[in-house]
Design an enzyme around this catalytic site. Structure first.
Site, PDB file in Angstrom:
ATOM      1  N   HIS A  72       0.842  -1.201   0.000  1.00  0.00           N
ATOM      2  CA  HIS A  72       0.000   0.000   0.000  1.00  0.00           C
ATOM      3  C   HIS A  72       0.878   1.251   0.000  1.00  0.00           C
ATOM      4  O   HIS A  72       1.956   1.280   0.593  1.00  0.00           O
ATOM      5  CB  HIS A  72      -0.908   0.026   1.228  1.00  0.00           C
ATOM      6  CG  HIS A  72      -1.786  -1.172   1.337  1.00  0.00           C
ATOM      7  ND1 HIS A  72      -2.882  -1.369   0.547  1.00  0.00           N
ATOM      8  CD2 HIS A  72      -1.716  -2.262   2.151  1.00  0.00           C
ATOM      9  CE1 HIS A  72      -3.458  -2.511   0.854  1.00  0.00           C
ATOM     10  NE2 HIS A  72      -2.770  -3.082   1.829  1.00  0.00           N
ATOM     11  N   ARG A 111      23.615  -7.499  23.051  1.00  0.00           N
ATOM     12  CA  ARG A 111      24.653  -8.451  23.447  1.00  0.00           C
ATOM     13  C   ARG A 111      25.421  -8.917  22.224  1.00  0.00           C
ATOM     14  O   ARG A 111      24.866  -8.994  21.123  1.00  0.00           O
ATOM     15  CB  ARG A 111      24.022  -9.656  24.148  1.00  0.00           C
ATOM     16  CG  ARG A 111      25.009 -10.697  24.652  1.00  0.00           C
ATOM     17  CD  ARG A 111      24.275 -11.855  25.294  1.00  0.00           C
ATOM     18  NE  ARG A 111      25.176 -12.945  25.646  1.00  0.00           N
ATOM     19  CZ  ARG A 111      24.778 -14.131  26.086  1.00  0.00           C
ATOM     20  NH1 ARG A 111      23.485 -14.392  26.231  1.00  0.00           N
ATOM     21  NH2 ARG A 111      25.654 -15.073  26.380  1.00  0.00           N
TER      22      ARG A 111
END
Length: 238
Positions: A158, A230
């Site tokens: 869209h 991490r």
């Protein structure tokens, strides 16, 4: 008078006899057979066995051959479970060896693109109710694990402009892009991966994260937008 109307009429009627009749019918509806437990267990195993046989037959003789017919290339030992993936658009599909794909997966190719292509490597898991929308190319490399509910979209379908979207206009080219998920990555449940993103080798993306930019190799990323929290020890392959 419909069954629903009759039920409401009996339930709300001021006459106690009508309400008593309603309670009797309700009790009859929920009544069960007083079967002993060993019969219940036998019936359970019987139903599970019949279901397993039927599902295996459908997978081996119908769903897997049908999906291979849709794919341009399909490797050895493809395992489909739970049905036949829904595919739409001019999508070229290439599947590697020993892949496991949920039958509740949606694979689509952007109609406005020249040749949208989905490339899946070896030993890849694509989980329950995952959607992969391909604009140009989506590449999923070897040993990738994608949990259920992932949304990997190279295009949205869209326009971002409200007026154009109301008219049914497709997305603009600049809002589409390729997606690459490198080998050994693990994509958690309900993760969204946006266009023009590369997920690094061995990367782990936490549940519910939205990935809007590239993630480095051997990192853990979580959040919306996803951020590295991490660093993992790099793997070495022979």
């Amino acid at each position: 008078m419909s069954v629903t109307s009759l039920k409401i009429w009996l339930q709300t009627h001021p006459d106690p006899r009508c309400q008593k009749l309603f309670q009797l019918l309700k009790s009859a509806r929920s009544a069960g057979l007083p079967t002993p437990r060993f019969i219940n267990v036998i019936l359970l195993h019987l139903v599970q066995s019949i279901s397993m046989v039927l599902n295996t037959a459908l997978r081996v003789f119908i769903y897997t051959p049908a999906f291979k017919g849709r794919a341009a290339q399909c490797g050895r030992q493809l395992y489909l479970y739970g049905g036949l993936p829904f595919t739409s658009g001019p999508l070229t599909i290439e599947i590697g060896n020993q892949c496991r794909i949920s039958g509740r997966t949606t694979l689509s190719g952007r109609v406005q693109s020249a040749s949208p292509t989905l490339i899946v490597g070896d030993n890849v898991d694509i989980g329950w109710q995952t959607t992969i929308a391909v604009s140009g190319k989506v590449v999923i490399e070897d040993n990738v694990r994608i949990a259920s509910g992932a949304f990997i979209f190279g295009y949205s379908g869209h326009s971002r402009d409200a007026e154009q979207r109301a008219l049914g206009a497709p997305d603009e080219e600049e809002n589409t892009g390729d997606i690459i998920i490198k080998r050994d990555a693990w994509i958690g449940t309900n993760v969204t991966i946006c266009p023009n993103v590369t997920i690094g080798e061995g990367c782990i993306v936490g549940t519910g994260s939205v990935v809007t930019q590239n993630l480095a190799d051997f990192t853990v990323a979580v959040g919306n937008p996803a951020r590295v929290v991490r660093h993992l020890k790099e793997q070495h392959y022979a």
